[in-house]
Design an enzyme around this catalytic site. Structure first.
Site, PDB file in Angstrom:
ATOM      1  CE  LYS A 171      -3.546   2.741   0.540  1.00 31.17           C
ATOM      2  NZ  LYS A 171      -4.609   2.982  -0.436  1.00 31.17           N
ATOM      3  CE  LYS A 239      -3.612   7.372   6.831  1.00 27.88           C
ATOM      4  NZ  LYS A 239      -4.092   6.035   6.406  1.00 27.88           N
TER       5      LYS A 239
HETATM    6  P1  NAD Z   1     -13.036   7.844   7.476  1.00 32.52           P
HETATM    7  O1  NAD Z   1     -12.461   8.836   8.427  1.00 32.52           O
HETATM    8  O2  NAD Z   1     -14.140   8.268   6.554  1.00 32.52           O
HETATM    9  O3  NAD Z   1     -13.571   6.550   8.281  1.00 32.52           O
HETATM   10  C1  NAD Z   1     -12.976   6.030   9.433  1.00 32.52           C
HETATM   11  C2  NAD Z   1     -14.055   5.782  10.466  1.00 32.52           C
HETATM   12  O4  NAD Z   1     -13.454   5.222  11.639  1.00 32.52           O
HETATM   13  C3  NAD Z   1     -14.772   7.064  10.898  1.00 32.52           C
HETATM   14  O5  NAD Z   1     -16.161   6.938  10.650  1.00 32.52           O
HETATM   15  C4  NAD Z   1     -14.448   7.162  12.383  1.00 32.52           C
HETATM   16  O6  NAD Z   1     -15.507   7.719  13.152  1.00 32.52           O
HETATM   17  C5  NAD Z   1     -14.190   5.712  12.748  1.00 32.52           C
HETATM   18  N1  NAD Z   1     -13.434   5.547  13.980  1.00 32.52           N
HETATM   19  C6  NAD Z   1     -12.307   6.203  14.381  1.00 32.52           C
HETATM   20  N2  NAD Z   1     -11.921   5.765  15.590  1.00 32.52           N
HETATM   21  C7  NAD Z   1     -12.821   4.814  15.969  1.00 32.52           C
HETATM   22  C8  NAD Z   1     -12.960   4.006  17.115  1.00 32.52           C
HETATM   23  N3  NAD Z   1     -12.094   4.088  18.146  1.00 32.52           N
HETATM   24  N4  NAD Z   1     -14.001   3.165  17.177  1.00 32.52           N
HETATM   25  C9  NAD Z   1     -14.888   3.064  16.141  1.00 32.52           C
HETATM   26  N5  NAD Z   1     -14.808   3.815  15.032  1.00 32.52           N
HETATM   27  C10 NAD Z   1     -13.781   4.686  14.950  1.00 32.52           C
HETATM   28  O7  NAD Z   1     -11.803   7.264   6.663  1.00 32.52           O
HETATM   29  P2  NAD Z   1     -11.850   6.431   5.287  1.00 32.52           P
HETATM   30  O8  NAD Z   1     -11.733   7.381   4.140  1.00 32.52           O
HETATM   31  O9  NAD Z   1     -12.965   5.460   5.350  1.00 32.52           O
HETATM   32  O10 NAD Z   1     -10.439   5.691   5.381  1.00 32.52           O
HETATM   33  C11 NAD Z   1     -10.221   4.587   6.245  1.00 32.52           C
HETATM   34  C12 NAD Z   1      -8.860   4.000   5.939  1.00 32.52           C
HETATM   35  O11 NAD Z   1      -8.831   3.575   4.560  1.00 32.52           O
HETATM   36  C13 NAD Z   1      -7.691   4.966   6.102  1.00 32.52           C
HETATM   37  O12 NAD Z   1      -6.600   4.301   6.640  1.00 32.52           O
HETATM   38  C14 NAD Z   1      -7.433   5.446   4.671  1.00 32.52           C
HETATM   39  O13 NAD Z   1      -6.084   5.855   4.483  1.00 32.52           O
HETATM   40  C15 NAD Z   1      -7.761   4.201   3.880  1.00 32.52           C
HETATM   41  N6  NAD Z   1      -8.190   4.433   2.495  1.00 32.52           N
HETATM   42  C16 NAD Z   1      -9.063   5.432   2.196  1.00 32.52           C
HETATM   43  C17 NAD Z   1      -9.441   5.635   0.868  1.00 32.52           C
HETATM   44  C18 NAD Z   1     -10.383   6.754   0.471  1.00 32.52           C
HETATM   45  O14 NAD Z   1     -10.498   7.032  -0.730  1.00 32.52           O
HETATM   46  N7  NAD Z   1     -11.078   7.400   1.418  1.00 32.52           N
HETATM   47  C19 NAD Z   1      -8.938   4.795  -0.134  1.00 32.52           C
HETATM   48  C20 NAD Z   1      -8.089   3.746   0.210  1.00 32.52           C
HETATM   49  C21 NAD Z   1      -7.716   3.576   1.541  1.00 32.52           C
END
Ligand code: NAD
Length: 302
Positions: A171, A239
């Site tokens: 990744k 990040k």
């Molecule tokens: P996001 O912030 O939309 O979702 C993460 C969720 O985790 C949030 O809803 C948050 O409230 C929840 N959360 C945080 N701490 C928590 C806890 N202690 N208990 C329960 N829930 C908790 O982020 P995202 O865009 O969905 O990304 C998630 C991961 O995927 C990241 O590591 C990101 O780098 C990766 N990612 C994102 C994308 C994208 O396009 N958004 C693409 C590939 C990978």
């Protein structure tokens, strides 16, 4: 069909959990923010009020959390997955975090009789909504095979790339390629516009040659139109570039281009573009050349 506890129902996790429901799994979700939990319940899943409730009796625990500290809190915390998951449960962490964090979670899980995989994804919100994510998996072969029904419900391309933490190295490699591509497309746009040539036609012809890329295909219109609604936020890419530079150090290699892209992304964030899409690297490159920022010209043509 499995009983699945899904923790982290944000931009990515929510549509993934919904696809697991549609594939016939029994999914209980938890997030500190209710929005994603409500959407999961509307799609036929169940809600839990904490990690223990989500993972109680689950055969599979899936997590999709923002950063290392969230993964550490959710797995290692007093009310965490390691304390509360049923022995033998398969834990699939889809979050993008440092390889060392994934390896630590996997080792601690093993001590408690859990099977842990790191399975970061590529494909963005659209890929999650369409269940066509690319998934890079680190962990034991038998555990990866056991997780196949989960991967099939959310992804199109799934590869085991090594042991615990290996998925995170891949990744990191993915993110440095994406970041570098955005930076160079931004430079191409700035050059063509400054020279007074037709940048739209220029990108069109570039996209048909050896420099073709998904970034050009999906983002050239919105970049030309200065539309930077996320998408994937600069904050998250910052990040990820931190993970990539740290991974290079752990692996004992020099990645000079990655270092430069990391600094451009850091500059974007310092300028207040953190909440914008990562294509907003264009604004940094414009600024470096003393080009006035151009206002958005309305929704980009497809
Ligand atoms: P996001 O912030 O939309 O979702 C993460 C969720 O985790 C949030 O809803 C948050 O409230 C929840 N959360 C945080 N701490 C928590 C806890 N202690 N208990 C329960 N829930 C908790 O982020 P995202 O865009 O969905 O990304 C998630 C991961 O995927 C990241 O590591 C990101 O780098 C990766 N990612 C994102 C994308 C994208 O396009 N958004 C693409 C590939 C990978």
């Amino acid at each position: 069909m499995s009983t699945i506890g899904f923790i982290g129902l944000g931009v990515m996790g929510c549509p993934m959990a919904v696809h697991l429901v549609r594939a016939g799994h029994d999914v209980t979700g938890y997030d500190v923010v209710p929005k994603g939990v409500d959407a999961l319940v509307a799609a036929g899943g169940s809600a839990a009020s904490g990690v223990p409730g989500a993972v109680a009796g689950a055969e599979v625990v899936a997590t999709m959390l923002p950063q290392d500290e969230h993964v550490e809190a959710v797995y290692f915390g007093p009310d965490g997955v390691l304390e509360n998951a049923a022995p033998g449960a398969l834990c699939v962490d889809f979050s993008t975090v440092r390889p060392e964090t994934s390896a630590r979670v996997a080792a601690a899980g093993r001590e408690r009789g859990l099977r842990v995989l790191d399975a970061p994804v590529s494909g963005g919100e659209r890929g999650a909504e369409d269940a066509v994510l690319s998934i890079m998996v680190g962990g034991d072969e038998a555990d990866v095979a056991a997780a196949a029904p989960v991967f099939e419900a959310v992804g199109a391309t799934v590869e085991r790339v090594g042991g615990s933490g290996a998925g995170q190295y891949v990744k990191a490699a993915n993110q440095l390629v994406v970041g570098g591509t955005y930076a160079l497309v931004a430079e191409a746009i700035v050059l063509m516009e400054a020279a007074g040539v037709d940048a739209r036609a220029g990108l069109e012809v570039i996209a048909g040659g050896l420099a073709a890329s998904r970034v050009l295909d999906l983002k050239r219109a919105s970049m030309l139109a200065r539309e930077f609604a996320p998408g994937f936020r600069i904050d998250l890419h910052h990040k990820d570039m931190g993970i990539a530079t740290a991974a290079a150090r752990s692996a004992g290699v020099a990645l000079p281009m990655t270092g430069m892209v990391a600094q451009l992304v850091a500059a974007a964030r310092a300028k207040g573009y953190g909440p914008l899409d990562h294509s907003a690297l264009l604004k940094v490159v414009e600024d470096l050349s003393g080009r006035p920022a151009r206002p958005a010209s309305g929704p980009a043509a497809a």
